[in-house]
Structure formats: C-alpha cells, structure tokens
Design an enzyme around this catalytic site. Sequence first.
Site, short mmCIF file in Angstrom:
data_model
loop_
_atom_site.label_atom_id
_atom_site.label_comp_id
_atom_site.label_asym_id
_atom_site.label_seq_id
_atom_site.Cartn_x
_atom_site.Cartn_y
_atom_site.Cartn_z
N SER A 122 51.40 39.11 -12.79
CA SER A 122 52.18 39.57 -12.78
C SER A 122 53.18 39.60 -14.20
O SER A 122 52.73 38.83 -14.77
CB SER A 122 54.23 39.57 -11.69
OG SER A 122 54.71 40.11 -11.81
N CYS A 124 56.00 40.36 -13.91
CA CYS A 124 56.81 38.47 -14.54
C CYS A 124 56.64 37.88 -15.29
O CYS A 124 57.70 37.34 -15.84
CB CYS A 124 57.55 38.80 -13.30
SG CYS A 124 58.15 40.01 -12.41
N TYR A 153 59.70 32.77 -9.59
CA TYR A 153 58.17 33.37 -9.59
C TYR A 153 57.46 33.60 -10.88
O TYR A 153 56.62 34.04 -11.11
CB TYR A 153 58.59 34.57 -9.44
CG TYR A 153 57.22 36.20 -8.89
CD1 TYR A 153 56.86 35.77 -8.02
CD2 TYR A 153 57.02 37.21 -9.93
CE1 TYR A 153 55.83 36.81 -7.67
CE2 TYR A 153 56.07 37.83 -9.38
CZ TYR A 153 55.35 37.52 -8.23
OH TYR A 153 54.89 39.05 -7.97
N LYS A 157 53.93 32.97 -11.99
CA LYS A 157 52.58 33.50 -12.15
C LYS A 157 51.89 33.35 -13.64
O LYS A 157 50.18 32.30 -13.74
CB LYS A 157 52.24 34.45 -12.99
CG LYS A 157 53.61 34.92 -11.36
CD LYS A 157 51.49 34.98 -10.05
CE LYS A 157 52.60 35.89 -8.55
NZ LYS A 157 50.84 36.09 -7.80
N LYS A 204 65.28 54.25 2.42
CA LYS A 204 66.32 55.19 2.53
C LYS A 204 66.58 55.93 2.84
O LYS A 204 67.61 56.75 2.92
CB LYS A 204 67.28 54.21 0.83
CG LYS A 204 67.27 52.67 1.03
CD LYS A 204 68.04 52.65 -0.41
CE LYS A 204 68.50 50.41 -0.67
NZ LYS A 204 68.67 50.69 -1.86
P1 NAD Z 1 52.15 40.85 -0.26
O1 NAD Z 1 53.80 39.96 0.41
O2 NAD Z 1 52.57 41.92 0.73
O3 NAD Z 1 51.58 39.75 0.46
C1 NAD Z 1 51.00 38.30 0.21
C2 NAD Z 1 50.96 37.80 1.12
O4 NAD Z 1 50.46 36.18 1.00
C3 NAD Z 1 50.89 37.36 2.78
O5 NAD Z 1 51.01 38.47 3.80
C4 NAD Z 1 51.82 36.07 3.36
O6 NAD Z 1 52.04 35.97 4.28
C5 NAD Z 1 50.05 35.77 2.47
N1 NAD Z 1 50.98 34.03 2.37
C6 NAD Z 1 51.84 33.92 1.79
N2 NAD Z 1 51.78 32.13 1.74
C7 NAD Z 1 50.65 32.42 2.19
C8 NAD Z 1 50.35 30.67 2.39
N3 NAD Z 1 51.02 29.61 2.24
N4 NAD Z 1 49.30 30.60 3.38
C9 NAD Z 1 48.34 31.92 3.36
N5 NAD Z 1 49.15 32.83 2.87
C10 NAD Z 1 50.49 33.49 2.50
O7 NAD Z 1 52.26 40.98 -1.35
P2 NAD Z 1 51.56 41.65 -2.09
O8 NAD Z 1 52.29 43.25 -2.46
O9 NAD Z 1 50.50 42.58 -0.84
O10 NAD Z 1 51.17 41.05 -3.78
C11 NAD Z 1 49.94 39.97 -3.21
C12 NAD Z 1 49.84 39.46 -4.88
O11 NAD Z 1 50.08 40.17 -5.73
C13 NAD Z 1 50.63 38.69 -4.85
O12 NAD Z 1 50.30 37.08 -5.57
C14 NAD Z 1 51.90 39.06 -5.70
O13 NAD Z 1 52.36 38.47 -6.58
C15 NAD Z 1 51.57 39.39 -6.61
N6 NAD Z 1 52.14 41.02 -7.38
C16 NAD Z 1 51.91 41.79 -6.63
C17 NAD Z 1 52.94 42.75 -7.17
C18 NAD Z 1 53.39 44.06 -6.22
O14 NAD Z 1 53.78 45.11 -6.26
N7 NAD Z 1 52.92 44.58 -5.15
C19 NAD Z 1 53.19 42.72 -8.60
C20 NAD Z 1 52.43 42.08 -9.15
C21 NAD Z 1 51.73 41.11 -8.39
#
Ligand code: NAD
Length: 337
Positions: A122, A124, A153, A157, A204
């Site tokens: 990320s 972040c 967070y 990462k 919103k």
């Molecule tokens: P999301 O929350 O929609 O999906 C993450 C999924 O991981 C969820 O369905 C959750 O149930 C599952 N999960 C959590 N803990 C778990 C576990 N112990 N075992 C199995 N599954 C588990 O998030 P997203 O937006 O789809 O993000 C996906 C990845 O991308 C994450 O690593 C997130 O940190 C990273 N990311 C996302 C963004 C964004 O803007 N969406 C930005 C930077 C990084």
Amino acid sequence: MKDEKTNMIVVAGAGGFIGGHLVQHLLQKGYTRIRAVDKKPQTQWYQRSPKVENLTLDLSLLPNCVMALQGADEVYNLAADMGGMGFIENNKALCMLSVLINTHLLMAAKEVGAQRFFFASSACVYAAGKQTVANVTALKEEDAYPAEPEDGYGWEKLFSERMCRHFREDFGIAARVARYHNVYGPHGTYAGGREKAPAAICRKIAEAKMTGKHEIEIWGDGEQTRSFMYIDDCLKGTFDILHSEWVEPINLGSHEMVSINQLVDIVEEIAGIKVKRNYNLSAPKGVRGRNSDNELIKKVFNWEPSIRLKDGLAKTYAWIEAEMKATGSTKSVVNLY
Ligand code: NAD
C-alpha cells in the site's frame, strides 16, 4: 512446460473487493483452475463464482494456508484486515495482525513449491514526512525509506514487503509486490466503517439524492489530496507485475491527483445534485497529500493506470446507488453470481 492457463491459481481474500474482481479477471483470461479463499462466510463475499473452487478458511493460521495452497503454482495475497482511514486509525493491532496472513502464506508457498507470489502492499508504507502538504510531490518508490509509514497498517505492509524480499532471495520464490494507491470500483465496501473515500462519498450523495436532504459530512476540510485507481487498472497492473521479472516493490496507482472537495464535485455532477458540505475537522483524515509517481511503472511496463476518475466514479456511483435502491438501505450488501 505446463500450459499456464491450467496452472493452479490461489486468490487469498477472494471474498473481498479486489480479490473478487481478480477471480473474475482470471476467469476471463481463460484460467481453468482457480481456488478462491476467504475467512468470511461465502454468503458475505462481494462476488462468488461457481466456476472456481471456493474455500472458507482463516489464513492467519499456518495449517489453513498449507491446505489452501495445495498444488498451487501462483498465489495472489489480497487478504488483510483493512479499511479506509476510519478503520485503520482505530484498529492498529488488527491491521498489524495481517502479518500472520502474509507470513504463513509465504511459508506455505515455500512448502508446496509455488512459483509465483503476489503481495498487495500500500501507499501507506510511504514516509509521513513526505506527505505533509496538499500540493505534494508524487511519491517515488525510494520514498518508503527511511521508514516512517502509517502507524499499524503501514508498518505491517512494509514488514511484509521485506518478508517477500527475503523469501525471494533466500528460498527462490518469485515474490512480487505492488504498492496500491486507493483502489475503487463496484462490488466493494461502501458502508459499515471500512469504506474508503470514493465509496463513502458516492454513498453519502446517493443517500442525499434519495432522501432529498441535500447535505453530507466530509472528513477534514476537504483540501487533503489523493489519487484513486479504478479497479480495472488495478487488475491489469496486478497480473502484469506478478508475471514480470521486476522484483522490487512498485507503485500501482493513478497519477490523477484531486482534493476530496474535487472528488465531491465529480460525484455531484454524476448524481445531478449539489450538496451542502459539513466539514468534520476532528474525523480521521490521514496524510495531507498523496500521489503516485509513475515514472518507474511506465519505464518497466510501458503502461500506467489511466482510467479517468470521472469515468470510474460514474460506474462506481451507479452500482452503489442501485444497491441502495434495491435494498432500501445504506448498508453494504453482498452480491452472489
Ligand atoms: P477487502 O477488505 O475488500 O478484502 C480483504 C479480504 O481479506 C476480506 O474479504 C477479508 O474477509 C479477507 N481476510 C481478512 N482476514 C483474513 C484471514 N485471516 N483469512 C482469510 N481472509 C481474510 O480489501 P480490498 O480493498 O480488496 O484489499 C485487498 C488488498 O489490497 C489488501 O491487502 C489491502 O490492504 C490492499 N490494498 C487495498 C487498497 C484499496 O484501496 N482497496 C489500497 C492499498 C492496499
């Protein structure tokens, strides 16, 4: 050499926003052996396909990771306990615990002999001191060090990025890392506390339109800046990065920077209403400014995320508004295929 389309692909976090889209993307590309894994009950997955093997497993536990990765050739780790600023500022321990997921997935990948491993990092991870003004200089990959990432967070990462590096160097797993910058699109979280800014603003404004009460709350003064990447760009970048020989963490984000107020302007135009903006200055806001420097991705892949924010937001808004109308609710609902 095995035909790559019959490779066994495991998508961890497939019940979530990006993982759900990735499974669809891989199906469209012709992959025939996909295993989708998530901790959530399958009735709560944003997208679920009967054409793939769907497993409910907690991937923070090593034995579950070994079970999930049996026979795997390629692993995409999209599983994490995450959300927008409202979630990550108030749940630092939960965010740090995602380290168990990535660590155990890497250990399992080594055990089963998986060839390629993708980790979703990320923006972040970037040093806070480089993100203090709204008119920020876009972040280059080297700006992650000296380390001063988002507490909780971001530290998880950054640590997991290092874990990927050392599994690659010491054990030969082709681990690849993308630093996502704010991904948005349909079939994701738009309510409940984990939603990110684009989905929250769409919800919103859709609610304002539906109720006739044309006012919304904005976190902060609305002048903080970000860039937002539409899901289709994220999927292409993710796939290409995993299959490339580029081994260092690389930005995967849009370079189109806007303020939150400009984001609201765009969604107002899509919705066809104007809203009064009530600024909540004590709400979580994150860093003052953040943008993705895309020089490296352009150099390595001759490509960068380029879907215009107004185009991606039109699709996202339409989906969120339709969901809210269908359920009569502002709570995220689950769609099953
Ligand atoms: P999301 O929350 O929609 O999906 C993450 C999924 O991981 C969820 O369905 C959750 O149930 C599952 N999960 C959590 N803990 C778990 C576990 N112990 N075992 C199995 N599954 C588990 O998030 P997203 O937006 O789809 O993000 C996906 C990845 O991308 C994450 O690593 C997130 O940190 C990273 N990311 C996302 C963004 C964004 O803007 N969406 C930005 C930077 C990084």
